[in-house]
Design a protein around this motif. Sequence first.
Motif, short mmCIF file in Angstrom:
data_model
loop_
_atom_site.label_atom_id
_atom_site.label_comp_id
_atom_site.label_asym_id
_atom_site.label_seq_id
_atom_site.Cartn_x
_atom_site.Cartn_y
_atom_site.Cartn_z
N MET A 176 -3.86 -45.65 -10.92
CA MET A 176 -4.73 -45.17 -9.84
C MET A 176 -4.00 -44.18 -8.95
O MET A 176 -4.57 -43.16 -8.53
N ALA A 177 -2.72 -44.48 -8.66
CA ALA A 177 -1.93 -43.56 -7.81
C ALA A 177 -1.89 -42.18 -8.42
O ALA A 177 -2.01 -41.17 -7.72
N ALA A 178 -1.70 -42.12 -9.74
CA ALA A 178 -1.67 -40.82 -10.41
C ALA A 178 -3.06 -40.20 -10.51
O ALA A 178 -3.23 -38.99 -10.31
N SER A 204 1.95 -42.73 -15.91
CA SER A 204 0.54 -42.38 -15.81
C SER A 204 0.35 -40.91 -15.47
O SER A 204 -0.56 -40.24 -15.98
N ALA A 205 1.21 -40.37 -14.59
CA ALA A 205 1.12 -38.95 -14.24
C ALA A 205 1.31 -38.09 -15.48
O ALA A 205 0.58 -37.11 -15.69
N THR A 304 -2.35 -33.19 -2.33
CA THR A 304 -2.86 -34.55 -2.17
C THR A 304 -1.71 -35.53 -1.92
O THR A 304 -0.69 -35.47 -2.59
N VAL A 305 -1.92 -36.42 -0.96
CA VAL A 305 -0.99 -37.52 -0.73
C VAL A 305 -1.69 -38.81 -1.15
O VAL A 305 -2.74 -39.16 -0.61
N SER A 306 -1.12 -39.46 -2.14
CA SER A 306 -1.68 -40.69 -2.72
C SER A 306 -0.83 -41.87 -2.23
O SER A 306 0.38 -41.89 -2.43
N VAL A 307 -1.49 -42.85 -1.61
CA VAL A 307 -0.75 -43.97 -1.01
C VAL A 307 -1.16 -45.28 -1.68
O VAL A 307 -2.31 -45.70 -1.58
N VAL A 308 -0.21 -45.91 -2.36
CA VAL A 308 -0.46 -47.23 -2.95
C VAL A 308 0.57 -48.26 -2.50
O VAL A 308 0.47 -49.43 -2.84
N GLN A 334 -6.34 -50.53 -1.97
CA GLN A 334 -5.97 -51.65 -2.81
C GLN A 334 -6.73 -51.42 -4.12
O GLN A 334 -7.92 -51.09 -4.11
N THR A 335 -6.09 -51.60 -5.23
CA THR A 335 -6.65 -51.18 -6.50
C THR A 335 -7.88 -52.00 -6.90
O THR A 335 -7.80 -53.23 -6.97
N PRO A 336 -9.01 -51.35 -7.16
CA PRO A 336 -10.15 -52.05 -7.75
C PRO A 336 -9.90 -52.26 -9.25
O PRO A 336 -10.39 -51.53 -10.11
N VAL A 337 -9.10 -53.28 -9.55
CA VAL A 337 -8.53 -53.44 -10.89
C VAL A 337 -9.59 -53.45 -11.98
O VAL A 337 -9.43 -52.83 -13.04
#
Length: 389
Positions: A176-178, A204-205, A304-308, A334-337
């Motif tokens: 998700m972060a990627a 993932s990236a 983009t700034v991705s925050v996990v 929070q990840t919607p797994v």
Amino acid sequence: MKALTFHGKGDIRCESIPDPGIEDPRDVVIKVTACAICGSDLHIYDGVIPQMHDGDVLGHETMGEVVEVGSSVKNLKVGDRVVVPFTISCGDCWFCQHGYYSACERTNPDHKKAETLWGHSPAGLYGYSHLLGGYRGGQAEYLRVPFADSGPIKVPESLADDQALFLSDIFPTGYMAAEFCDIKPGDTIAIWGCGPVGQFAIRSAFMLGAERVIAIDNVPERLALAEKAGAETLDFSKADIYDAIQSMTNGRGADACIDAVGTEPDPTASIDSMIDRVKVATFLGTDQPHVLRQAIHCCRNFGTVSVVGVYGGFIDKFPMGSAINRGLTFRMAQTPVQRYLPRLLERIERGDIDPSFIVTHRAALEEGPEMYKTFRNHKDGCIKVMLQP
């Protein structure tokens, strides 16, 4: 049964507690075959997460075999192998219906506490405080899984536990972060934190088409694992990260920056991070946003700034002027797994990635308290601990 329980900062114990049972027709109970210690659990270990009670069972990365099934659960049966998302989701509310499972409206019985702190409540989580439901976690021999018809996914026999377990959290979170970075061909992605989530974000990236990944940490084993995946690495104890990224990107900055560290960066990273740590220690702040500030400054204009990484409360010295004047986009969650499980399971099955690469330490549940210390202190090259009850 045996379980790992919280008894205050730095005090994790393996002790006997009552076995779980079916409490609602939508429950199942699983016999845990594998669980893990997450970097987020270290925030609990360090005493950073509020509303933890004495004796709370820890853990939110869990898989196992179904041993009891509630009367309303039709998609699972006794004997099924399942991996359990750390986000507890009803499947029926507005947010679940729109794929935002980690914002489920119905699974946090402590929602009033969460609303007081955050304005609105997210979903309940396993083993992660009485802000988020007070649910027993999965670092145990057995786990009650509520809303089981809207959470666990069956694991094919062709996959070993160490290949499937991390679908519970860190693989979807890194992915998700990627994905938040909206990666285009030729993009350079900078990732702060080469722990387990950061490692999955790196891979993932690349899977999503990044040309370059710059990975930032100071733990040699983590940096080596990042390099093995093809990342260029920076040791923040040896380099000025802003200057280095500017140089590596011809002065433009990274196309997207991922904060996979959160509220507890290394306090020796800079004067800025030391000040943050002092503020938290003296109750003048709740979080330490050093990494987030740095990611903002290192991101290119209109990036983009991705925050996990996990944050719990309020941050100060947030460079809003930089963000607004340079057109930055922020993505975080929070990840919607459940949203990611089918596609990531498919990637594992076809060999795009073997998540077992992340495991450096395997131990019995009884060794869990010592493994918390090993993981927390980066001892013995520890990157990820898998426990087998």
